[in-house]
Write a protein that holds these residues in place. Structure first.
Motif, PDB file in Angstrom:
ATOM      1  N   ILE A 124      12.799  -3.331   0.072  1.00  0.00           N
ATOM      2  CA  ILE A 124      12.343  -1.949  -0.053  1.00  0.00           C
ATOM      3  C   ILE A 124      10.970  -1.832   0.594  1.00  0.00           C
ATOM      4  CG2 ILE A 124      11.691  -0.108  -1.653  1.00  0.00           C
ATOM      5  CD1 ILE A 124      13.686  -1.232  -3.635  1.00  0.00           C
ATOM      6  N   VAL A 125      10.815  -0.843   1.462  1.00  0.00           N
ATOM      7  CA  VAL A 125       9.540  -0.564   2.120  1.00  0.00           C
ATOM      8  C   VAL A 125       9.146   0.871   1.788  1.00  0.00           C
ATOM      9  CG1 VAL A 125       8.274  -0.452   4.291  1.00  0.00           C
ATOM     10  CG2 VAL A 125      10.064  -2.165   3.981  1.00  0.00           C
ATOM     11  N   ILE A 126       7.936   1.055   1.302  1.00  0.00           N
ATOM     12  CA  ILE A 126       7.452   2.366   0.877  1.00  0.00           C
ATOM     13  C   ILE A 126       6.465   2.894   1.915  1.00  0.00           C
ATOM     14  CG2 ILE A 126       6.159   3.610  -0.911  1.00  0.00           C
ATOM     15  CD1 ILE A 126       7.234   1.468  -2.868  1.00  0.00           C
ATOM     16  N   VAL A 127       6.621   4.163   2.271  1.00  0.00           N
ATOM     17  CA  VAL A 127       5.711   4.820   3.208  1.00  0.00           C
ATOM     18  C   VAL A 127       5.027   5.967   2.476  1.00  0.00           C
ATOM     19  CG1 VAL A 127       5.481   5.994   5.424  1.00  0.00           C
ATOM     20  CG2 VAL A 127       7.233   4.232   5.128  1.00  0.00           C
ATOM     21  N   ASP A 128       3.701   5.992   2.510  1.00  0.00           N
ATOM     22  CA  ASP A 128       2.957   7.038   1.825  1.00  0.00           C
ATOM     23  C   ASP A 128       1.585   7.166   2.490  1.00  0.00           C
ATOM     24  OD1 ASP A 128       3.400   8.467  -1.152  1.00  0.00           O
ATOM     25  OD2 ASP A 128       1.290   8.357  -0.510  1.00  0.00           O
ATOM     26  N   PRO A 129       1.042   8.406   2.574  1.00  0.00           N
ATOM     27  CA  PRO A 129      -0.264   8.580   3.225  1.00  0.00           C
ATOM     28  C   PRO A 129      -1.465   8.273   2.335  1.00  0.00           C
ATOM     29  CG  PRO A 129       0.627  10.711   2.610  1.00  0.00           C
ATOM     30  CD  PRO A 129       1.679   9.699   2.266  1.00  0.00           C
ATOM     31  N   ALA A 130      -1.248   8.024   1.058  1.00  0.00           N
ATOM     32  CA  ALA A 130      -2.352   7.786   0.121  1.00  0.00           C
ATOM     33  C   ALA A 130      -2.551   6.287  -0.076  1.00  0.00           C
ATOM     34  CB  ALA A 130      -2.081   8.465  -1.213  1.00  0.00           C
ATOM     35  N   SER A 131      -3.760   5.798   0.172  1.00  0.00           N
ATOM     36  CA  SER A 131      -4.039   4.370   0.047  1.00  0.00           C
ATOM     37  C   SER A 131      -3.903   3.893  -1.399  1.00  0.00           C
ATOM     38  CB  SER A 131      -5.444   4.061   0.573  1.00  0.00           C
ATOM     39  OG  SER A 131      -6.422   4.811  -0.140  1.00  0.00           O
ATOM     40  N   LYS A 132      -4.298   4.720  -2.367  1.00  0.00           N
ATOM     41  CA  LYS A 132      -4.177   4.345  -3.774  1.00  0.00           C
ATOM     42  C   LYS A 132      -2.718   4.143  -4.169  1.00  0.00           C
ATOM     43  CE  LYS A 132      -8.535   4.386  -5.023  1.00  0.00           C
ATOM     44  NZ  LYS A 132      -9.192   3.149  -5.500  1.00  0.00           N
ATOM     45  N   VAL A 133      -1.856   5.001  -3.637  1.00  0.00           N
ATOM     46  CA  VAL A 133      -0.424   4.886  -3.947  1.00  0.00           C
ATOM     47  C   VAL A 133       0.141   3.588  -3.384  1.00  0.00           C
ATOM     48  CG1 VAL A 133       1.834   5.924  -3.540  1.00  0.00           C
ATOM     49  CG2 VAL A 133      -0.111   7.379  -4.106  1.00  0.00           C
ATOM     50  N   ILE A 134      -0.255   3.244  -2.162  1.00  0.00           N
ATOM     51  CA  ILE A 134       0.228   2.009  -1.557  1.00  0.00           C
ATOM     52  C   ILE A 134      -0.293   0.797  -2.318  1.00  0.00           C
ATOM     53  CG2 ILE A 134       0.185   0.601   0.529  1.00  0.00           C
ATOM     54  CD1 ILE A 134       2.006   3.015   0.708  1.00  0.00           C
ATOM     55  N   GLU A 135      -1.525   0.861  -2.802  1.00  0.00           N
ATOM     56  CA  GLU A 135      -2.065  -0.237  -3.604  1.00  0.00           C
ATOM     57  C   GLU A 135      -1.265  -0.419  -4.893  1.00  0.00           C
ATOM     58  OE1 GLU A 135      -6.149   0.585  -4.246  1.00  0.00           O
ATOM     59  OE2 GLU A 135      -6.730   0.326  -2.139  1.00  0.00           O
ATOM     60  N   ILE A 136      -0.875   0.687  -5.503  1.00  0.00           N
ATOM     61  CA  ILE A 136      -0.050   0.601  -6.712  1.00  0.00           C
ATOM     62  C   ILE A 136       1.309  -0.005  -6.383  1.00  0.00           C
ATOM     63  CG2 ILE A 136       1.130   1.971  -8.476  1.00  0.00           C
ATOM     64  CD1 ILE A 136      -1.209   3.934  -8.367  1.00  0.00           C
ATOM     65  N   ALA A 137       1.886   0.401  -5.255  1.00  0.00           N
ATOM     66  CA  ALA A 137       3.176  -0.148  -4.841  1.00  0.00           C
ATOM     67  C   ALA A 137       3.063  -1.652  -4.586  1.00  0.00           C
ATOM     68  CB  ALA A 137       3.678   0.576  -3.596  1.00  0.00           C
ATOM     69  N   ASN A 138       1.984  -2.086  -3.937  1.00  0.00           N
ATOM     70  CA  ASN A 138       1.749  -3.514  -3.716  1.00  0.00           C
ATOM     71  C   ASN A 138       1.642  -4.269  -5.029  1.00  0.00           C
ATOM     72  OD1 ASN A 138      -0.303  -3.228  -0.713  1.00  0.00           O
ATOM     73  ND2 ASN A 138       1.894  -3.309  -0.961  1.00  0.00           N
ATOM     74  N   ALA A 139       0.933  -3.672  -6.002  1.00  0.00           N
ATOM     75  CA  ALA A 139       0.768  -4.315  -7.299  1.00  0.00           C
ATOM     76  C   ALA A 139       2.107  -4.496  -8.013  1.00  0.00           C
ATOM     77  CB  ALA A 139      -0.191  -3.511  -8.179  1.00  0.00           C
ATOM     78  N   GLU A 140       3.065  -3.619  -7.716  1.00  0.00           N
ATOM     79  CA  GLU A 140       4.387  -3.714  -8.330  1.00  0.00           C
ATOM     80  C   GLU A 140       5.344  -4.579  -7.523  1.00  0.00           C
ATOM     81  OE1 GLU A 140       5.946   0.145  -9.223  1.00  0.00           O
ATOM     82  OE2 GLU A 140       4.163   0.789 -10.320  1.00  0.00           O
ATOM     83  N   GLY A 141       4.865  -5.148  -6.414  1.00  0.00           N
ATOM     84  CA  GLY A 141       5.684  -6.083  -5.649  1.00  0.00           C
ATOM     85  C   GLY A 141       6.386  -5.499  -4.448  1.00  0.00           C
ATOM     86  N   PHE A 142       6.022  -4.278  -4.030  1.00  0.00           N
ATOM     87  CA  PHE A 142       6.676  -3.643  -2.886  1.00  0.00           C
ATOM     88  C   PHE A 142       5.779  -3.700  -1.657  1.00  0.00           C
ATOM     89  CE2 PHE A 142       8.351  -1.399  -6.651  1.00  0.00           C
ATOM     90  CZ  PHE A 142       9.709  -1.648  -6.488  1.00  0.00           C
ATOM     91  N   THR A 143       6.389  -3.760  -0.494  1.00  0.00           N
ATOM     92  CA  THR A 143       5.662  -3.652   0.768  1.00  0.00           C
ATOM     93  C   THR A 143       5.412  -2.182   1.057  1.00  0.00           C
ATOM     94  OG1 THR A 143       6.675  -5.669   1.634  1.00  0.00           O
ATOM     95  CG2 THR A 143       5.720  -4.139   3.233  1.00  0.00           C
ATOM     96  N   GLY A 144       4.195  -1.858   1.450  1.00  0.00           N
ATOM     97  CA  GLY A 144       3.841  -0.464   1.708  1.00  0.00           C
ATOM     98  C   GLY A 144       3.313  -0.279   3.111  1.00  0.00           C
ATOM     99  N   VAL A 145       3.596   0.888   3.679  1.00  0.00           N
ATOM    100  CA  VAL A 145       3.057   1.280   4.978  1.00  0.00           C
ATOM    101  C   VAL A 145       2.202   2.512   4.753  1.00  0.00           C
ATOM    102  CG1 VAL A 145       3.588   2.066   7.314  1.00  0.00           C
ATOM    103  CG2 VAL A 145       5.014   0.326   6.232  1.00  0.00           C
ATOM    104  N   LEU A 146       0.934   2.398   5.064  1.00  0.00           N
ATOM    105  CA  LEU A 146       0.002   3.500   4.867  1.00  0.00           C
ATOM    106  C   LEU A 146       0.009   4.387   6.106  1.00  0.00           C
ATOM    107  CD1 LEU A 146      -2.269   4.820   3.181  1.00  0.00           C
ATOM    108  CD2 LEU A 146      -3.871   3.289   4.329  1.00  0.00           C
ATOM    109  N   GLY A 147       0.354   5.665   5.929  1.00  0.00           N
ATOM    110  CA  GLY A 147       0.372   6.574   7.067  1.00  0.00           C
ATOM    111  C   GLY A 147       1.269   7.771   6.827  1.00  0.00           C
ATOM    112  N   ASP A 148       1.272   8.681   7.795  1.00  0.00           N
ATOM    113  CA  ASP A 148       2.057   9.908   7.740  1.00  0.00           C
ATOM    114  C   ASP A 148       3.455   9.625   8.273  1.00  0.00           C
ATOM    115  OD1 ASP A 148       3.100  12.421   7.785  1.00  0.00           O
ATOM    116  OD2 ASP A 148       1.577  13.317   9.072  1.00  0.00           O
TER     117      ASP A 148
END
Length: 368
Positions: A174-198
């Motif tokens: 699962i890869v999560i895409v979101d423009p908010a850095s805080k949201v991506i940090e939370i996703a990382n903390a839960e074990g998901f890979t995140g892409v920061l951007g629009d």
């Protein structure tokens, strides 16, 4: 409502906002000690090295010469160990015996190197961490395929991910895409890979390896953003399954035209569930149970097994709701649904299982 506007001030403002949001891939990190704890650990290691060096010098103090009084006491041993490990070397205390010189070559010199490594450990850690992160990122891009891209990690996105994980999908897929850095940090903390951007930008979706994804879930806060994401995603990946959520039902046809295979109207779905609960609280409870994956009853999709081929829909062991034949979705009471064919897929209601097998016969139906 979703309105189409001609390019103007809003478009320029949006381009400016896009430039502000950085784009990068953030892999989940292992839990490490905080900065203060790391500094304390390194300081303790340095003190241990210093203590070992002092002990070595003190044991062989007879082989050292002090220019001041020709004697080496405990304070002199501490002083010599300190200036030696720090490579200062004033030369007022020197080893003159063969044993002391051999000890300095064999023991004190390695301890000096270890002491310097500890002191510059922060710089080395930064360099090695950057190299390690680049290696992890390259390996992640190489191994990632047939994954799920989730655009938006809000309430809808989280619920969709919980459902996918409950059916056996691993977090690594699962890869999560979101423009908010805080949201991506939370996703990382839960074990998901995140892409920061629009996610409306193709370069951001490429960083999520969308071109190799099997399915895309669009759970943005705005309907116009969902339309743009669907258009961009379909352009990059023609074969992926795209499921999107919209707030207003009148925007659902536009989202389907943009490339979405399935569109869930979140506001209308919640309203229908509220109305059903008013008319029949029990029916509302059953519907809510079906929506919640992994508890009570589950709505699943599975293939027809060989023993069911040629049978009537009602002759199967499971409670069949629909039969998927090609691109046609047939009701359980549709005469065309029976007899069952080997290429059919059944939408059934089954008792939920807390421990789904890694490759289950029953595949959960995607839900809002």
């Amino acid at each position: 409502m979703f309105h189409v506007k001609l390019p103007g001030h809003d478009a320029m403002a949006r381009r400016a906002d896009e430039q502000v949001v950085p784009t990068r891939v953030m892999l989940p990190r292992r839990v490490v000690d905080g900065p203060a704890r790391q500094v304390a650990k390194r300081l303790m290691m340095a003190l241990v090295v210093l203590a070992v060096t002092v002990f070595i010098v003190w044991v062989d103090r007879g082989g050292y010469h002090d220019a001041a009084d020709d004697k080496v006491d405990l304070l002199d041993a501490v002083y010599y160990a300190t200036v030696t490990l720090s490579t200062t070397g004033y030369g007022d205390i020197t080893p003159y015996s063969d044993g002391a010189r051999l000890t300095n070559v064999v023991l004190v010199t390695p301890l000096r190197v270890l002491f310097l490594i500890i002191l510059v450990g922060t710089t080395l850690e930064v360099l090695t961490e950057r190299t390690r992160e680049d290696f992890r990122l390259k390996r992640w891009r190489t191994n990632l395929r047939d994954h799920t891209v989730v655009v938006g990690f809000g309430t809808k996105g989280r619920s969709a991910i919980q459902t996918l994980c409950a059916t056996g999908l691993s977090k690594e897929q699962i890869v999560i895409v979101d423009p908010a850095s805080k949201v991506i940090e939370i996703a990382n903390a839960e074990g998901f890979t995140g892409v920061l951007g629009d996610a409306t930008r193709s370069d951001v979706l490429r960083r999520a390896e969308l071109q190799k994804a099997r399915q895309i879930i669009i759970a943005t806060q705005r309907d116009d953003t969902a339309v743009l994401v669907a258009l961009t995603a379909r352009q990059l990946n023609r074969g992926a399954k795209i499921v999107a959520a919209v707030r207003e039902e009148e925007n659902a046809p536009l989202l389907r035209q943009s490339g979405a295979d399935a569109v869930i109207t979140s506001a209308s779905a919640a309203g229908r569930l509220l109305g059903l609960s008013v008319l029949s609280p029990s029916a509302g409870t059953v519907m809510e149970d079906l929506i919640q994956q992994g508890s009570g009853l589950d709505l699943v999709e599975r293939p027809v097994i060989k023993s069911e081929v040629g049978k009537n829909v009602r002759e199967t062991d499971d409670l069949v709701v629909n039969v998927l034949r090609g691109h046609r979705l047939l009701g359980y009471d549709d005469p065309a649904a029976s007899p069952l064919q080997l290429t059919d897929r059944l939408i059934t209601i089954v008792r939920a299982s807390n421990d789904p097998p890694p490759n289950p016969l029953h595949q959960a139906v995607p839900r809002p």
